[in-house]
Scaffold this motif. Structure first.
Motif, PDB file in Angstrom:
ATOM      1  N   GLY A   1      -3.874   0.232  -2.652  1.00 35.97           N
ATOM      2  CA  GLY A   1      -3.288  -0.876  -2.051  1.00 35.97           C
ATOM      3  C   GLY A   1      -3.707  -2.058  -3.193  1.00 35.97           C
ATOM      4  O   GLY A   1      -4.542  -2.204  -3.912  1.00 35.97           O
TER       5      GLY A   1
ATOM      6  N   LYS B   1       3.599   7.329  -5.355  1.00 38.26           N
ATOM      7  CA  LYS B   1       2.517   6.363  -5.617  1.00 38.26           C
ATOM      8  C   LYS B   1       2.733   5.145  -5.878  1.00 38.26           C
ATOM      9  O   LYS B   1       3.883   4.972  -6.688  1.00 38.26           O
ATOM     10  CB  LYS B   1       1.527   7.134  -6.628  1.00 38.26           C
TER      11      LYS B   1
ATOM     12  N   GLN C   1      -5.973  -1.461   4.566  1.00 36.29           N
ATOM     13  CA  GLN C   1      -6.639   0.181   4.421  1.00 36.29           C
ATOM     14  C   GLN C   1      -7.356   0.547   5.628  1.00 36.29           C
ATOM     15  O   GLN C   1      -7.463   1.805   5.823  1.00 36.29           O
ATOM     16  CB  GLN C   1      -7.281   0.075   2.983  1.00 36.29           C
TER      17      GLN C   1
ATOM     18  N   ASP D   1      -4.928   2.392   7.542  1.00 35.36           N
ATOM     19  CA  ASP D   1      -4.232   3.572   6.642  1.00 35.36           C
ATOM     20  C   ASP D   1      -2.739   3.010   6.527  1.00 35.36           C
ATOM     21  O   ASP D   1      -1.864   3.449   6.747  1.00 35.36           O
ATOM     22  CB  ASP D   1      -4.221   4.978   7.552  1.00 35.36           C
TER      23      ASP D   1
ATOM     24  N   VAL E   1       7.610   4.207  -1.403  1.00 38.21           N
ATOM     25  CA  VAL E   1       6.474   4.414  -0.496  1.00 38.21           C
ATOM     26  C   VAL E   1       7.002   5.281   0.382  1.00 38.21           C
ATOM     27  O   VAL E   1       6.315   6.306   0.570  1.00 38.21           O
ATOM     28  CB  VAL E   1       5.765   3.242  -0.161  1.00 38.21           C
TER      29      VAL E   1
ATOM     30  N   ALA F   1       0.549   1.671   5.060  1.00 38.25           N
ATOM     31  CA  ALA F   1       1.342   1.988   3.775  1.00 38.25           C
ATOM     32  C   ALA F   1       2.675   1.460   3.893  1.00 38.25           C
ATOM     33  O   ALA F   1       3.372   1.235   5.016  1.00 38.25           O
ATOM     34  CB  ALA F   1       1.413   3.575   3.707  1.00 38.25           C
ATOM     35  N   SER F   2       2.996   0.661   3.042  1.00 35.89           N
ATOM     36  CA  SER F   2       4.421  -0.236   2.943  1.00 35.89           C
ATOM     37  C   SER F   2       3.963  -1.465   2.658  1.00 35.89           C
ATOM     38  O   SER F   2       2.792  -1.903   2.084  1.00 35.89           O
ATOM     39  CB  SER F   2       5.339  -0.130   4.221  1.00 35.89           C
TER      40      SER F   2
ATOM     41  N   CYS G   1       0.863  -1.028  -0.096  1.00 35.67           N
ATOM     42  CA  CYS G   1      -0.056  -0.122  -0.059  1.00 35.67           C
ATOM     43  C   CYS G   1       0.895   1.235  -0.010  1.00 35.67           C
ATOM     44  O   CYS G   1       2.013   1.066   0.662  1.00 35.67           O
ATOM     45  CB  CYS G   1      -1.005  -0.162   1.121  1.00 35.67           C
ATOM     46  N   ASP G   2       0.189   2.330  -0.560  1.00 35.86           N
ATOM     47  CA  ASP G   2       1.103   3.561  -0.488  1.00 35.86           C
ATOM     48  C   ASP G   2       0.247   4.569   0.425  1.00 35.86           C
ATOM     49  O   ASP G   2      -0.809   4.166   0.967  1.00 35.86           O
ATOM     50  CB  ASP G   2       1.337   4.182  -1.875  1.00 35.86           C
ATOM     51  N   THR G   3       0.729   5.832   0.504  1.00 38.51           N
ATOM     52  CA  THR G   3       0.213   6.699   1.302  1.00 38.51           C
ATOM     53  C   THR G   3      -0.731   7.547   0.610  1.00 38.51           C
ATOM     54  O   THR G   3      -1.304   8.495   1.175  1.00 38.51           O
ATOM     55  CB  THR G   3       1.559   7.823   1.948  1.00 38.51           C
TER      56      THR G   3
END
Length: 680
Positions: free
Chosen positions: A221, A320, A264, A267, A315, A269-270, A215-217
């Motif tokens: 995902g 993105k 998600q 939240d 990330v 990210a990574s 997933c990114d910020t």
């Protein structure tokens, strides 16, 4: 992009991160303890910073020392690897406060999902099916017994901050719950600096399957397929593969979408991994989420072509994801074998010391490939791939202070059967000397019918090797091939001896053509006819054509026998060879007929009687002695506890006896076979 990153870890994962950073043009900083001063990751990095004494709780998991290294070297970001501080939210907070990027998920995601108790509660609230258990903390051993009875045996006692098999025990009764609670608590404190424990129902006959998420910020995902991790010993994974031979596409899709949704929801990210227990009907139950890179990530990289470390770095830098779910394609099959410094012939106990020989098989780069987030298709696929992620080198040392992993050997091929065969050859070619290691056991697993069929559970090792591992009995056909190869090789040795002694005028007469081969309790009659290309060896009427360039002194024999590859680890001994092949350790004697007749008359040398001694089975630290001189002990009773490589090992009595002498006290460091106590 970052110009310099620090790797807050050691061993093979530190080396793995350095390789990707180098590819991306990013400079790296290694950190090291006293024991790791000459480690491979220190040699590979652009800079290295000393962080303290050898024990991890005085170096690698001390946040202040890592932060000191970050400040001193000017690193802009930190990759934590796995284990140590990788799922420590306080570490991530300290980095954020210092304005340094954490190459991992946000603090909130770590706190919510990195903690095993909290993650279960969140999963339940999100209507994710979870394993029954007690989500509160366990106060003491008696509390553990009470809760275990409420949940119902068998139960899994687990460290809340744990991972990698550390701080995990299965209890089948009250005594096991008491013992497991204390051992898990101790291991958790030593490995993670967090001794919180919880209990959940242990599902019998399960499969351990996990989903890789990324997933990114920016709210994006994806999932990158699954990994099967069912081959485990003491809850520590031994062999992993991707994809799973058990899942169908519908189950894969459901598990993947649920994993991304769960990530998600916090939240995330990574890169992260959502672990499931899957039953025989493909019902899956959320187990935990690892908010870090997994040890077994290479198999996912091999079937997708995605460099997960690179994606983590991008990330963390705020980029993105460059791919969508539709871009993810699973191609071929990948296997990973964890090579551990543990002796399978001694109950898999840790083995430390110097690697007098460390020669892995040659790496082969092939398989699918992704460039700029796009899979490159069939043009990028080779016939096979061999990858070895390692943190050691020839002549290096395996320390008692850390995880016993030597390397992660991976193979890729278009089909599962081909990937397994590539792994067999790679293990045959992997030379490790100086310490005990599990290569023979790994070879035995890959040749096991149940594993080859894909019909296995997490109980595979327990069920198929209930009495431990004492080697492999090869079929007669394999022994015949080895016998033929040994005769051809021994003939080369005899020619060498004849050349040295000046007897080569008529070497065929001097050396002879008729031999007797003894191996694995079989006595074979052999005749050899040689030419420039090789030799034809006839064993009991069957002809074997042996070809190859082996010469005396080479420890690896790569031969063709009747056109099929045969790779053996060999060592010259009196009148023959020590041969190691596919999990078997053989003494192969090659003699003339008269020598064989005389050898049969020699008395058998008996091993010394150690039945009245408790010997230390590994180099380690005595944690405690549980008995006193004069005590009567019974079969299965704990005598003492030895700690090595972050794991506690309880040594038990094998039979009823009386303790007559104790030679060690808590705190003593012992070597293999040191006498701990004596009995009558």
């Amino acid at each position: 992009m970052f110009k310099k990153i620090l790797i807050a870890n050691r061993g093979e994962i530190a080396c793995r991160v350095i390789k990707t950073a180098r590819k991306m043009g990013i400079k790296t900083v290694a950190v090291y303890s006293d024991a790791d001063r000459n480690a491979l990751h220190v040699r590979m990095a652009d800079e290295a910073y000393h962080i303290g004494p050898s024990p991890a709780n005085q170096s690698y998991i001390v946040i202040d020392k890592i932060m000191e290294a970050v400040k001193a070297t000017g690193a802009e970001a930190v990759h934590p690897g796995y284990g140590f501080l990788s799922e420590n939210s306080k570490f991530a907070q300290a980095l954020a406060a210092a304005g340094v990027a954490f190459i991992g998920p946000p603090v909130g995601a770590i706190e919510k999902m990195g903690d095993k108790i909290t993650s279960k509660k969140i999963a339940q609230e999100a209507n994710v099916s979870t394993v029954l258990g007690h989500m509160g903390l366990i106060e003491d051993a008696e509390d553990a017994v009470k809760i275990s009875n409420q949940v119902g045996y068998p139960v899994m006692i687990k460290a809340s901050a744990g991972g990698g098999g550390k701080g995990m025990r299965i209890a089948w009764d009250d005594a096991g719950a008491r013992e497991g609670f204390q051992s898990s608590k101790n291991e958790a404190a030593n490995s993670f600096g967090d001794d919180r424990i919880f209990i959940e129902k242990f599902v019998t006959q399960p499969r351990h399957i996990e989903i890789q998420v990324l997933c990114d910020t920016h709210g994006n995902g994806i999932y990158l397929g699954e990994r099967e991790c069912s081959i485990q010993r003491r809850q520590q994974k031994v062999i992993e593969e991707a994809p799973s031979p058990f899942l169908d596409e519908a189950t894969r899709k459901a598990m993947g979408e649920q994993s991304v949704a769960l990530a998600q929801a916090v939240d995330y990210a990574s890169a992260g991994t959502v672990e499931f227990i899957v039953d025989g009907d493909r019902n899956f139950y959320f187990l935990e989420m690892n908010t870090r890179l997994q040890v077994e990530h290479p198999v996912t990289e091999l079937i997708t072509g995605v460099d997960l470390v690179e994606q983590m770095i991008r990330v963390a830098y705020g980029e993105k994801l460059s791919m969508t779910q539709d871009d993810v394609t699973l191609t071929g099959w990948a296997m990973e074998s964890r090579l551990y410094a543990e002796d399978p012939y001694r109950g898999f106990l840790p083995s430390i010391g110097r690697l007098t020989t460390y020669r892995p098989p040659s790496e082969v780069a092939a398989g699918p490939m992704v460039t700029n987030g796009k899979w490159q298709g069939d043009a990028a696929i080779g016939k096979h791939a061999v990858r070895n992620d390692t943190g050691v080198y020839d002549g290096g040392e395996i320390s008692m202070y850390y995880d016993p992993m030597i390397a992660k050997l991976c193979t890729w091929a278009p089909t599962r059967a081909e990937a397994i065969e590539e792994m067999r050859h790679a293990l045959d070619s992997f030379e490790v000397e100086g310490i005990g290691h599990n290569i023979p056991f790994l070879s035995a697993v890959y040749d096991h019918e149940k594993f080859m069929s894909g019909n296995m559970t997490t109980a595979f090792i327990e069920e198929e090797f209930p009495d431990g591992f004492d080697g492999v009995t090869l079929p007669d056909a394999a022994l015949d091939r080895i016998g033929a190869a040994a005769v051809a090789m021994y003939r080369v040795c005899e020619i060498r001896r004849a050349q040295i002694s000046g007897r080569m005028d008529n070497h065929e007469h001097v050396i002879g053509k008729d031999w007797t081969v003894t191996l694995s309790g079989r006595v074979l009659t052999a005749q050899v006819e040689a030419d420039r290309e090789g030799a034809t060896v006839t064993i009991d009427g069957a002809a074997f054509r042996v070809e190859g360039n082996w010469t005396p002194g080479q420890s690896l024999a790569k031969l063709l026998v009747n056109g099929d590859p045969l790779v053996m680890k060999v060592a010259l001994i009196s009148a023959g060879f020590r041969v190691r092949y596919r999990g078997a350790d053989l003494t192969v004697r090659v003699r003339t007929k008269r020598q064989a007749e005389l050898a049969a008359l020699m008395p058998e040398k008996l091993p010394p009687d150690t039945s009245k001694l408790l010997l230390c089975p590994m180099p380690g630290l005595i944690v405690k002695i549980d008995v006193n001189v004069g005590d009567e002990v019974h079969d299965g009773q704990i005598l003492c506890t030895v700690e090595a490589m972050k794991m506690e090992n309880n040594l038990r009595a094998e039979k009823k006896a009386i303790v007559t002498k104790i030679n060690a006290v808590a705190g003593d460091s012992l070597a293999v076979d040191d006498v701990i106590m004596e009995f009558e």
